[in-house]
Design a protein around this motif. Structure first.
Motif, short mmCIF file in Angstrom:
data_model
loop_
_atom_site.label_atom_id
_atom_site.label_comp_id
_atom_site.label_asym_id
_atom_site.label_seq_id
_atom_site.Cartn_x
_atom_site.Cartn_y
_atom_site.Cartn_z
N ARG A 47 0.61 -1.06 -0.01
CA ARG A 47 -0.17 0.31 0.22
C ARG A 47 0.65 1.23 0.03
NH1 ARG A 47 -2.99 0.47 4.65
NH2 ARG A 47 -1.45 0.14 5.79
N VAL A 48 0.45 2.22 -0.51
CA VAL A 48 1.39 3.75 -0.87
C VAL A 48 0.49 4.53 0.05
CG1 VAL A 48 2.10 5.18 -2.79
CG2 VAL A 48 2.68 2.44 -2.43
N LYS A 49 0.80 5.69 0.58
CA LYS A 49 -0.11 6.59 0.96
C LYS A 49 0.22 8.02 0.00
CE LYS A 49 2.92 8.28 4.46
NZ LYS A 49 2.73 9.26 5.76
N LEU A 50 -0.61 8.28 -0.27
CA LEU A 50 -0.07 10.10 -1.11
C LEU A 50 -0.73 11.17 -0.19
CD1 LEU A 50 -2.23 8.11 -3.92
CD2 LEU A 50 0.24 8.42 -3.54
N ARG A 106 -4.92 9.78 0.15
CA ARG A 106 -6.17 9.24 0.07
C ARG A 106 -4.64 7.74 0.32
NH1 ARG A 106 -6.20 5.43 -4.86
NH2 ARG A 106 -5.36 6.59 -6.31
N ILE A 107 -5.30 6.14 0.42
CA ILE A 107 -3.95 5.27 0.54
C ILE A 107 -4.89 4.19 -0.65
CG2 ILE A 107 -3.58 3.31 1.74
CD1 ILE A 107 -2.57 5.92 3.51
N ALA A 108 -3.35 3.98 -1.43
CA ALA A 108 -3.04 4.03 -2.36
C ALA A 108 -3.05 2.43 -2.04
CB ALA A 108 -3.13 4.03 -3.72
N GLU A 109 -4.32 1.29 -2.77
CA GLU A 109 -4.14 -0.51 -2.21
C GLU A 109 -3.85 -1.50 -3.34
OE1 GLU A 109 -4.98 -1.75 0.85
OE2 GLU A 109 -6.04 0.53 1.24
N THR A 116 2.95 13.20 -3.32
CA THR A 116 3.69 12.31 -2.72
C THR A 116 3.64 11.29 -2.99
OG1 THR A 116 5.58 14.23 -2.08
CG2 THR A 116 6.14 11.95 -1.64
N ALA A 117 4.22 9.67 -3.24
CA ALA A 117 3.77 8.69 -3.01
C ALA A 117 4.91 7.87 -2.06
CB ALA A 117 3.94 7.85 -4.13
N GLU A 118 4.27 6.56 -0.86
CA GLU A 118 4.72 6.46 -0.12
C GLU A 118 4.94 5.57 0.27
OE1 GLU A 118 6.41 7.71 4.84
OE2 GLU A 118 6.68 9.10 3.21
#
Length: 238
Positions: free
Chosen positions: A67-70, A83-86, A105-107
């Motif tokens: 999962r990636v935090k945007l 949002r949180i990308a799954e 930013t995508a972390e």
């Protein structure tokens, strides 16, 4: 075979074990073959950055695992999580299509595998595969509606308590395919939850403690149990 960060690495889109469950990956075989040819797989540790807010768009990232935090941040360091990308989602899509800098930013929130596709290759792929272009349009529509929903919630919620209750109920709704399932995985920190609902870490900690005291929820490690859904919903109607 030892894999990076303990991930179950997916070697190919064609061999993906969850292909049918993922919107973008569930494409005709010819499109998947073409997708494989232009994709470059990479793995990221927790905290690894895929792209940065304001960076010129290099391309898109299809999340295979993790999962990636945007999020966006101010010059003072204050952040807001959009949002949180799954797993199965594609990120960096709006900027790649518009040629405007990445807006977030995508972390990685956990060890993550992503397939990177450069902008020029991705645009050429969409021109060649109309069914994929339609799928991308559907994704952009979903992002738009989700953004409108979040803005509406934050704008119309009158208190941090209401925002947190709505966050927990929405988390449960997104995570569970079975309506009666009370448990969800809560892997965000109190700081990250605060950045999502526009509050402070101290307020989130205080409210979660209050929810637990009132037996509205239980938290066991990273597992959240909704004990009294009706009482949480009542907080939205105050």
């Amino acid at each position: 075979m030892k894999t990076p960060y303990g991930l179950r690495v997916i070697e190919s889109c064609l061999a993906c074990p969850v292909l049918k469950d993922r919107v973008f990956c569930n494409l005709p075989r010819a499109a998947l073959t073409g997708l494989d040819a232009i994709s470059s797989p990479a793995t990221y540790p927790r905290g690894g950055v895929l792209f940065v807010e304001g960076q010129e768009p290099r391309g898109v990232f299809i999340l295979c695992n993790g999962r990636v935090k945007l999020f966006g941040a101010s010059a003072t360091g204050k952040a807001v999580i959009f949002r949180i990308a799954e797993s199965g989602e594609i990120i960096g899509l709006p900027s790649t299509l518009s040629a405007k800098p990445y807006e977030v930013t995508a972390e990685a929130l956990e060890p993550t595998q992503a397939n990177y596709i450069g902008r020029a290759d991705f645009l050429a792929f969409l021109r060649e595969h109309g069914d994929t272009a339609l799928r991308v349009a559907e994704m952009l529509s979903e992002i738009y509606h989700a953004t409108c929903e979040e803005v509406r919630y934050l704008g119309l919620s009158s208190s941090a308590e209401e925002k947190l209750a709505r966050f927990l109920l929405n988390l449960r709704a997104r995570k569970n395919s079975e309506p009666g399932q009370p448990e969800v995985s809560l892997t965000l920190t109190h700081e990250e939850i605060a950045n999502t609902i526009g509050s402070s870490r101290e307020t989130v900690t205080r409210l979660l403690t209050g929810f637990k005291r009132k037996q509205l929820i239980e938290i066991h490690g990273s597992t959240l149990v909704i004990k009294n859904k009706e009482a949480l919903q009542e907080l939205l109607e105050v």
